[in-house]
Write an enzyme that holds these catalytic residues in place. Structure first.
Site, PDB file in Angstrom:
ATOM      1  CG  HIS A 140      -2.105  -0.879   1.096  1.00 47.68           C
ATOM      2  ND1 HIS A 140      -2.041  -2.231   1.370  1.00 47.68           N
ATOM      3  CD2 HIS A 140      -3.393  -0.637   0.717  1.00 47.68           C
ATOM      4  CE1 HIS A 140      -3.232  -2.779   1.176  1.00 47.68           C
ATOM      5  NE2 HIS A 140      -4.068  -1.836   0.777  1.00 47.68           N
ATOM      6  CE  LYS A 144      -3.862  -0.554   4.705  1.00 45.37           C
ATOM      7  NZ  LYS A 144      -5.142   0.062   5.121  1.00 45.37           N
TER       8      LYS A 144
END
Length: 256
Positions: A140, A144
Site C-alpha cells: 500500500h 497507510k
C-alpha cells in the site's frame, strides 16, 4: 433507488472519493466530521435529522463510540475502518436488537470480495497438498498506518479456515522484517509501504516444482468508495449487524 443524505466520519483519501462519487448515485453529503470538526456523540446526535446513513473511514479508536452512539439512537452506519475486529462480538451484541443498522467490511470493493472467494476456492484445494506452502504479501501507499491491511487479515483468515481443517497450518502471523525463524505450521503475512500504491494483495502457493500466484491490484479507490456507497443504499432500511456476505448476496443478484 432512494436519494440518501450521507454523513462522513473521516474525510481523508476515501472520504474525498465518497464526496466525488455520491452525487453520481443521486446522494448528497450533508455532514462531515474531520480534523477541524471531529466526531463527538453530541455532534452526531445533533445531525441525525439531516443524515440517513453515516460512513466511517476514520480510525479504530473511534469505532466503539460510533457503534455505541448509533445503537443508542437507532442510526445507520457503514464501517470501512479496520483495526477493531478483536471487539467484533462486543459491537455486534451492542447493535443487535437496538434498532440500529450497521454493516462493516475491510474493503467494500466488488473485485476484492470476488478475489476473496477465488482465494477461498483455491485454499479448499491447496490446503490438501502438502507439497505447497502458502504466504500473503500486501503493498500500500506510504501513508497507510496499519499493517498488515484489513483486507490481508481477512484473506489470511479465509486461508486459515481451510488449512486448519487439513492440519497443515495452525495460525497466522505478520512477518517482521529480518525474521528468519519460519515455522512450517504458520501462514505469514508480509507488508510493504511505498509511494502511492492504492492496494495490492498477493497469495503465493509455492512448491519445489512450481509456484501459483493470485493477485488483486486496485487501480483506484473508486471501487472501494462505490462499494461503500452501495452499502449505504443497502443498510438504509435494515436493522442489525451485517458483513460483506450479507451485502453481496443481495448486490450480486441486483446489479445497477
Amino acid at each position: 433507488m432512494k436519494k440518501l443524505r450521507l454523513g462522513l466520519v473521516g474525510v481523508g483519501q476515501m472520504g474525498t472519493r465518497l464526496i466525488e462519487l455520491a452525487p453520481e448515485r443521486g446522494h448528497t453529503i450533508t455532514a462531515e466530521f474531520k480534523s477541524n470538526y471531529p466526531f463527538t456523540e453530541e455532534r452526531m446526535i445533533q445531525a441525525k435529522d439531516r443524515v440517513d446513513v453515516w460512513i466511517d473511514f476514520s480510525h479504530a479508536s473511534l469505532t466503539e463510540k460510533l457503534v455505541k452512539t448509533v445503537s443508542e439512537h437507532q442510526l445507520k452506519l457503514v464501517i470501512g475502518t479496520t483495526g477493531w475486529y478483536d471487539k467484533l462480538d462486543d459491537y455486534k451484541a451492542m447493535v443487535q436488537n437496538s434498532g440500529a443498522g450497521v454493516i462493516y467490511a475491510p474493503n467494500f470493493s466488488t473485485g476484492v470480495y470476488t478475489f476473496n472467494k477465488i482465494v477461498e476456492f483455491a485454499a479448499s484445494i491447496m490446503s490438501k497438498l502438502k507439497a505447497y506452502d502458502v504466504a500473503i504479501h500486501e503493498i500500500h501507499h506510504h501513508e497507510k498506518r496499519d499493517a498488515p491491511s484489513g483486507t490481508a487479515k481477512s484473506l489470511a483468515q479465509t486461508l486459515l479456515t481451510h488449512y486448519k481443517a487439513s492440519g497443515l497450518k495452525k495460525k497466522v502471523v505478520p512477518l517482521a522484517p529480518g525474521n528468519t525463524d519460519i515455522a512450517a505450521d504458520t501462514i505469514y503475512v508480509s507488508s510493504s509501504r511505498v509511494g502511492h500504491v492504492v492496494g495490492r494483495h498477493e497469495i503465493q502457493f509455492d512448491s519445489v516444482e512450481d509456484s501459483i500466484g493470485l493477485i488483486h491490484d486496485a487501480r483506484s479507490r473508486n471501487g472501494f468508495a462505490l462499494g461503500a456507497i452501495r452499502a449505504t443504499e443497502w443498510i438504509y432500511d435494515k436493522q442489525g449487524f451485517y458483513n460483506l456476505d450479507d451485502f453481496f448476496a443481495d448486490l450480486l443478484g441486483n446489479q445497477e
